[in-house]
Design a protein around this motif. Structure first.
Motif, PDB file in Angstrom:
ATOM      1  N   UNK A 169     -20.328  -1.185 -16.283  1.00 23.19           N
ATOM      2  CA  UNK A 169     -21.494  -1.801 -15.656  1.00 23.19           C
ATOM      3  C   UNK A 169     -22.305  -2.645 -16.648  1.00 23.19           C
ATOM      4  N   UNK A 174     -14.850   5.976 -21.328  1.00 23.48           N
ATOM      5  CA  UNK A 174     -14.899   6.875 -20.167  1.00 23.48           C
ATOM      6  C   UNK A 174     -14.045   6.322 -19.033  1.00 23.48           C
ATOM      7  N   UNK A 175     -14.066   4.996 -18.928  1.00 23.40           N
ATOM      8  CA  UNK A 175     -13.284   4.337 -17.898  1.00 23.40           C
ATOM      9  C   UNK A 175     -11.783   4.405 -18.238  1.00 23.40           C
ATOM     10  N   UNK A 186     -15.263  13.742 -18.182  1.00 24.62           N
ATOM     11  CA  UNK A 186     -15.746  13.842 -16.796  1.00 24.62           C
ATOM     12  C   UNK A 186     -14.707  13.380 -15.775  1.00 24.62           C
ATOM     13  N   UNK A 193     -24.298   3.102 -18.943  1.00 27.28           N
ATOM     14  CA  UNK A 193     -24.827   4.216 -18.147  1.00 27.28           C
ATOM     15  C   UNK A 193     -24.088   5.521 -18.422  1.00 27.28           C
ATOM     16  N   UNK A 194     -24.131   5.981 -19.693  1.00 24.06           N
ATOM     17  CA  UNK A 194     -23.502   7.280 -19.954  1.00 24.06           C
ATOM     18  C   UNK A 194     -24.247   8.383 -19.201  1.00 24.06           C
ATOM     19  N   UNK A 195     -23.541   9.484 -18.936  1.00 23.47           N
ATOM     20  CA  UNK A 195     -24.209  10.639 -18.330  1.00 23.47           C
ATOM     21  C   UNK A 195     -25.051  11.330 -19.395  1.00 23.47           C
ATOM     22  N   UNK A 199     -14.441   0.793 -13.825  1.00 20.62           N
ATOM     23  CA  UNK A 199     -15.514  -0.196 -13.844  1.00 20.62           C
ATOM     24  C   UNK A 199     -16.493   0.071 -14.987  1.00 20.62           C
ATOM     25  N   UNK A 243     -10.571   3.825  -6.789  1.00 25.90           N
ATOM     26  CA  UNK A 243     -11.428   3.795  -7.980  1.00 25.90           C
ATOM     27  C   UNK A 243     -10.829   4.554  -9.142  1.00 25.90           C
ATOM     28  N   UNK A 244      -9.781   5.335  -8.881  1.00 25.29           N
ATOM     29  CA  UNK A 244      -9.110   5.999  -9.983  1.00 25.29           C
ATOM     30  C   UNK A 244      -8.160   5.039 -10.697  1.00 25.29           C
ATOM     31  N   UNK A 287      -9.609   7.707 -17.193  1.00 22.23           N
ATOM     32  CA  UNK A 287      -8.982   7.976 -15.897  1.00 22.23           C
ATOM     33  C   UNK A 287      -7.668   7.206 -15.764  1.00 22.23           C
TER      34      UNK A 287
END
Lengths: 275, 302
Positions: A115, A184-185, A131, A119-121, A113, A108-109, A188
């Protein structure tokens, strides 16, 4: 940063050569006879797909045809549903992702993904982006700053948020939140981005922005996008797979799928006769 | 949108005349229920007001700095609540970390790790049941286990452990609710970035549920420090001149002191008891207000 990226790629190529010398150079995902069950419900049936690097692959099909299930299988998020069983092989860069030694965290790194619902934190914009890198051990503030800026620029949202990085991400509009999630994706540094109906909760203008972004990102990433919107698939993708009742009915160049499909069912779906 | 073609006239089932007739009656019922609910609300408030008034009338005169700083005494004029007040504060300081670590830990396990199944629901039902067990039963448990078996004697630590045990079910249940209210999408977002389960729980789920967790803990603690029965069972001292000096020293607490004073015949001690109640009430109200403030200040909307 650059050195890090190069080593990362080098390692991957090494792994590819060692494990799978035969695999075509530019295949990211090779899906081989994938079957998936939710309890007794056979949701994916003998799926075979070959997904190429630096292409946008669209997955279309009517509701409940297994397209979301399929994309979630590619980063094994589907396993969060306790009753899921799979068999078959998915090779990611030559390694079977179902291998015991292949940790989902590692997979997953390199496979990010996005969605359906943004869905931000419930954290600041900065902390949302930072994050992922923090989870993977980046502590240096300067490096984090650089990652945040580069990711936000990459997702074409830097100019809109650069003056309020410390504000809560929930203050952004839905479209901005979705691009924040894309940023955010990116943070990473993945090779593949999976997008599960990323624009279904967005207004037309935000949708357009995300689509333009997908075109931009194609240069550096392989993108797999699930969409229920056929025009969207036609606009953004290079290849399209048409799913029906858990099976891949047709997988081909997007132009061909939309102009001259070889299967009657694809033609019926594309022309809006069902779905 | 184009209008549909001529539609046949439908028979109406709701008769406008009957509606008009029944409206008056419905409004009367409407008003009556409203008054009944208002009485319900006022009943609680008025009784509370009367009690408060009585306590303030009896106790206010006894409140002074000396009252807070003196030890209890045979002579009402010299009597104070210092040892009991310090006992209550120490109890709070000991209970909070215990129930936070154990209670939140148990809640995280149940919500994030335990497989949904008969065993888990059996455990959950029993935790909820434990929340309803009378506090004196926990007192008996504390007496048997901490005071006698573990050999702690009637000490501060035995009292704190007993009260912590009593508060745990409430803390676990309220923490579980807080953790459950964090949307799955948050967990998915974190996991999809390659975070491990623990990182997801610690960095996303816990911060998002913390306001609910803290509120639950404060409410549980404020209930615990108002308890008398378990402390009597554990053997908290009725008469003690000094604040506890360590985990293993004798102790007393505000409710015990109040109980002691109310059981004496002299009117002056009744006044002292009322003053003690006021102090206890100030502590409880402060803690409850803190809980409400935290809930409003930090609660997140998704």
């Amino acid at each position: 940063m650059d050195t890090k990226l190069t080593t990362k790629t080098a390692e991957k190529e090494g792994a590819t050569i060692m494990n799978q010398p035969v695999a075509a150079q530019d295949s990211v995902y090779r899906v081989d006879n994938l079957n998936l069950w939710y309890g007794d419900d056979h949701a994916l049936k003998d799926v075979n797909l070959d997904i190429k690097q630096n292409e946008v692959t669209a997955i279309i099909g009517p509701s409940g045809c297994g397209k979301s299930t399929f994309i979630k299988t590619l980063n094994r998020m589907v396993e969060l549903v306790p009753i899921v069983r799979t068999n078959g092989v998915i090779e990611y860069n030559g390694r079977n992702i179902f291998d015991k030694e292949y940790e989902v965290e590692e997979l997953r790194t390199s496979v990010g993904m996005v969605f359906q619902q943004p869905n931000p934190f419930p954290k600041s914009i900065y902390d949302n982006i930072a994050y992922g890198p923090r989870v993977h051990g980046v502590k240096n503030k300067k490096i984090l700053d650089e990652i945040v800026e580069r990711s936000l620029r990459g997702a074409a949202i830097w100019d809109e948020v650069k003056d309020r990085l410390n504000e809560n991400a929930y203050g952004l509009s839905g479209g901005q939140q979705q691009r924040l999630c894309i940023a955010r994706c990116l943070a990473i540094e993945p090779d593949v981005i999976l997008m599960d109906e990323p624009t279904s909760a967005l207004d037309p203008i935000s949708t357009l922005k995300v689509e333009e972004l997908v075109q931009d990102l194609k240069k550096d990433y392989s993108i797999i996008i699930v969409t229920h919107n056929m025009q969207q698939a036609a606009r953004v993708s290079d290849k399209t797979a048409f799913f029906l009742n858990g099976e891949v009915v047709e997988f081909d160049q997007t132009d061909r799928i939309f102009s001259n499909p070889s299967d009657k069912r694809t033609e019926d779906y594309i022309s809006g006769r069902f779905g | 949108m184009a209008l549909p073609e001529k539609q046949p006239v439908q028979k109406k089932f709701i008769d406008p005349v009957a509606v008009k007739k029944s409206i008056g009656q419905r409004l009367v019922v409407n008003n009556v229920t409203k008054v009944i609910f208002l009485i319900g609300l006022l009943f609680g408030l008025v009784v509370l007001g009367i009690l408060l008034f009585g306590v303030i009338r009896d106790g206010a005169a006894w409140l002074s700095l000396d009252f807070l700083l003196n030890a209890p005494s045979r002579r009402p004029a010299n009597a104070g609540i210092y040892p009991a007040l310090m006992g209550t504060i120490f109890l709070m300081l000991l209970i909070i970390p215990m129930i936070f670590i154990i209670g939140v830990g148990a809640a995280i396990y149940l919500e994030e790790y335990a497989k949904r199944g008969r065993m888990t629901s059996f455990i959950e039902v029993n935790i909820s049941n434990l929340a309803g067990v009378p506090s004196i039963v926990f007192g008996l448990l504390g007496l048997t286990f901490f005071v006698r078996n573990m050999g702690f004697g009637s000490t501060l630590i035995a009292g704190a452990l007993t009260l912590a045990l009593m508060s745990l079910p409430v803390v676990i249940v309220s923490s579980q609710e807080a953790i459950r209210s964090v949307p799955q999408a948050m967990r998915h977002a974190s996991l999809a970035l390659g975070a491990s389960k623990w990182q997801t729980t610690f960095k996303v789920v816990l911060p998002a549920s913390l306001p609910g967790v803290i509120t639950g803990i404060i409410l549980a603690v404020s209930r615990a420090i108002g308890e008398t029965a378990p402390l009597i069972m554990v053997g908290a001292a009725i008469f003690i001149a000094r604040a506890p000096e360590g985990l293993f020293s004798e102790f007393t607490a505000l409710p015990i002191q109040i109980y002691n004073w109310t059981s004496r015949p002299q009117a002056d001690f009744q006044g002292l008891a009322a003053a003690g109640i006021l102090i206890l009430m100030v502590i409880l109200l402060t803690m409850n207000s803190l809980a409400i403030w935290i809930r409003n200040r930090f609660s997140k909307r998704y």
